[in-house]
Write an enzyme that holds these catalytic residues in place. Structure first.
Site, PDB file in Angstrom:
ATOM      1  N   ASP A  61       0.903  -1.104   0.104  1.00  0.00           N
ATOM      2  CA  ASP A  61      -0.157  -0.036  -0.040  1.00  0.00           C
ATOM      3  C   ASP A  61       0.892   1.297   0.000  1.00  0.00           C
ATOM      4  O   ASP A  61       0.467   2.401   0.062  1.00  0.00           O
ATOM      5  CB  ASP A  61      -1.076   0.201   1.193  1.00  0.00           C
ATOM      6  CG  ASP A  61      -0.356  -0.126   2.492  1.00  0.00           C
ATOM      7  OD1 ASP A  61       0.920  -0.107   2.700  1.00  0.00           O
ATOM      8  OD2 ASP A  61      -1.173   0.068   3.529  1.00  0.00           O
ATOM      9  N   SER A  62       2.274   1.195  -0.059  1.00  0.00           N
ATOM     10  CA  SER A  62       3.259   2.170  -0.327  1.00  0.00           C
ATOM     11  C   SER A  62       2.824   2.853  -1.440  1.00  0.00           C
ATOM     12  O   SER A  62       3.297   3.904  -1.800  1.00  0.00           O
ATOM     13  CB  SER A  62       4.582   1.681  -0.091  1.00  0.00           C
ATOM     14  OG  SER A  62       4.708   0.389  -0.751  1.00  0.00           O
ATOM     15  N   ASP A 119      -1.168  -5.984  -0.173  1.00  0.00           N
ATOM     16  CA  ASP A 119      -1.523  -5.583   1.009  1.00  0.00           C
ATOM     17  C   ASP A 119      -3.104  -5.257   1.294  1.00  0.00           C
ATOM     18  O   ASP A 119      -3.834  -4.968   0.284  1.00  0.00           O
ATOM     19  CB  ASP A 119      -0.870  -4.224   1.215  1.00  0.00           C
ATOM     20  CG  ASP A 119       0.424  -4.270   1.904  1.00  0.00           C
ATOM     21  OD1 ASP A 119       0.494  -5.208   2.837  1.00  0.00           O
ATOM     22  OD2 ASP A 119       1.194  -3.244   2.102  1.00  0.00           O
ATOM     23  N   GLU A 156      -1.357  -5.612   8.650  1.00  0.00           N
ATOM     24  CA  GLU A 156      -0.536  -4.903   9.726  1.00  0.00           C
ATOM     25  C   GLU A 156      -1.001  -5.311  10.954  1.00  0.00           C
ATOM     26  O   GLU A 156      -2.324  -5.105  11.416  1.00  0.00           O
ATOM     27  CB  GLU A 156      -0.396  -3.536   9.447  1.00  0.00           C
ATOM     28  CG  GLU A 156       0.545  -2.900   8.254  1.00  0.00           C
ATOM     29  CD  GLU A 156       0.650  -1.464   7.972  1.00  0.00           C
ATOM     30  OE1 GLU A 156       0.274  -0.796   9.116  1.00  0.00           O
ATOM     31  OE2 GLU A 156       1.016  -1.183   7.096  1.00  0.00           O
ATOM     32  N   GLU A 176       9.303  -4.166  10.404  1.00  0.00           N
ATOM     33  CA  GLU A 176       9.711  -2.969   9.737  1.00  0.00           C
ATOM     34  C   GLU A 176      10.136  -1.796  10.875  1.00  0.00           C
ATOM     35  O   GLU A 176       9.788  -1.667  11.877  1.00  0.00           O
ATOM     36  CB  GLU A 176       8.430  -2.074   9.071  1.00  0.00           C
ATOM     37  CG  GLU A 176       8.811  -0.883   8.368  1.00  0.00           C
ATOM     38  CD  GLU A 176       7.753  -0.325   7.511  1.00  0.00           C
ATOM     39  OE1 GLU A 176       6.712  -1.055   7.237  1.00  0.00           O
ATOM     40  OE2 GLU A 176       7.713   0.669   7.009  1.00  0.00           O
TER      41      GLU A 176
HETATM   42  O1  KIV Z   1       3.492  -1.147   1.573  1.00  0.00           O
HETATM   43  C1  KIV Z   1       4.691  -1.566   1.671  1.00  0.00           C
HETATM   44  O2  KIV Z   1       5.409  -1.417   0.550  1.00  0.00           O
HETATM   45  C2  KIV Z   1       5.120  -2.347   2.589  1.00  0.00           C
HETATM   46  C3  KIV Z   1       6.706  -2.923   2.381  1.00  0.00           C
HETATM   47  C4  KIV Z   1       7.139  -1.530   2.885  1.00  0.00           C
HETATM   48  C5  KIV Z   1       6.971  -3.772   3.674  1.00  0.00           C
HETATM   49  O3  KIV Z   1       4.589  -2.806   3.365  1.00  0.00           O
END
Ligand code: KIV
Length: 262
Positions: free
Chosen positions: A35-36, A74, A106, A173
């Site tokens: 979700d980044s 995610d 998470e 993380e």
């Molecule tokens: O959303 C993401 O890219 C992540 C990674 C940085 C672990 O959760």
């Protein structure tokens, strides 16, 4: 993936699009549609505004570019925290509509019941403890986790709960190196570090950071292997200069009766 515990390190990167998935498929073991993407692709200030529909669209794009890697998508903020049933509905949509192998969510002790519910119903889950960016509004910042004894104990309890609930792996993380190592030794499933420890069973980074797409953004835990952001800007400047000077298109880029057939 579980069988990789303690073996050759598991190589993981993020991807959000078909071409980037194609470029890394075969090079990495696991592709995370993180979700980044909210920040990297959409310019959001955090991951909190990312929706399930966005994750599904990008999950589908990545699946089109990947035949070998284990693709994990995610679950975004708000799509799973309410109840195990809500989490199952979201995970089932993600898995059915993208064809991915697993979902990531998470949280630790508080999410253990949900992880158990999902894994017992056929949804493989990758956990995520330590810094959990979806909780940024409660955490108050992106600082390193596990500095105090109390916080470290809490993160260890989170990791153990996630493993006992049936997750096949855990992302750790931005967590103190010693604690990340202790968690890796303690839990029977692979740990995937990001700003954690080289002793983790695998490593993950946001690909755009690895290839240097954002010259001004350089967290301590990122190692850059290229400077594509600068190369990109240079290419755009070159194109703009050529168009303004009427150097582009040149003879090789036009269809002309006098230049022969191409
Ligand atoms: O959303 C993401 O890219 C992540 C990674 C940085 C672990 O959760």
């Amino acid at each position: 993936m579980r069988a990789r515990k303690g073996g050759e390190p598991i190589v993981c990167l993020t991807a959000y699009t078909t071409p980037t998935a194609r470029l890394m498929d075969g090079e990495v073991d696991l592709i995370l549609v993180g979700d980044s993407l909210g920040m990297v692709i959409y310019g959001m200030s955090s991951t909190v505004g990312v929706t399930l529909d966005m994750m599904i669209a990008h999950g589908q794009a990545v699946m089109r570019g990947s035949t070998r890697a284990c693709v994990v998508v995610d679950l975004p903020f708000g799509a799973y925290e309410e109840s195990p049933a809500q989490a199952f509905r979201s995970a089932a949509r993600v898995m059915a509509e993208t064809g991915c192998a697993a979902v990531k969510l998470e949280g630790g002790v508080e999410m253990a019941e949900t992880i158990r519910f999902l894994t017992r119903r056929g949804v493989p889950v990758l956990g995520h403890v330590g810094l959990t960016p979806q909780s940024i509004n409660a955490l108050g910042g992106y600082g390193v986790r596990g500095r105090s004894e109390a916080e470290a104990e809490g993160i260890m309890a989170d990791a153990v709960a996630v493993a006992e609930a049936g997750a096949f792996g855990i992302v750790i993380e931005k967590t103190m190196e010693e604690l990340s190592g202790e968690i890796t030794r303690r839990v029977p499933i692979p740990t995937i570090g990001i700003g954690a420890s080289v002793t983790c069973d695998g490593q993950i980074l946001v690909t755009d950071d690895v290839v240097g797409m954002f010259p001004d953004f350089r967290p301590k835990f990122v190692k850059r292997y290229a400077m594509l952001g600068d190369a990109y800007a240079e290419a755009v400047r070159g194109y703009a200069a050529d168009v303004r000077a009427r150097r582009f298109p040149g003879p090789d880029q036009v269809f002309s009766a006098t230049a022969g057939r191409k």
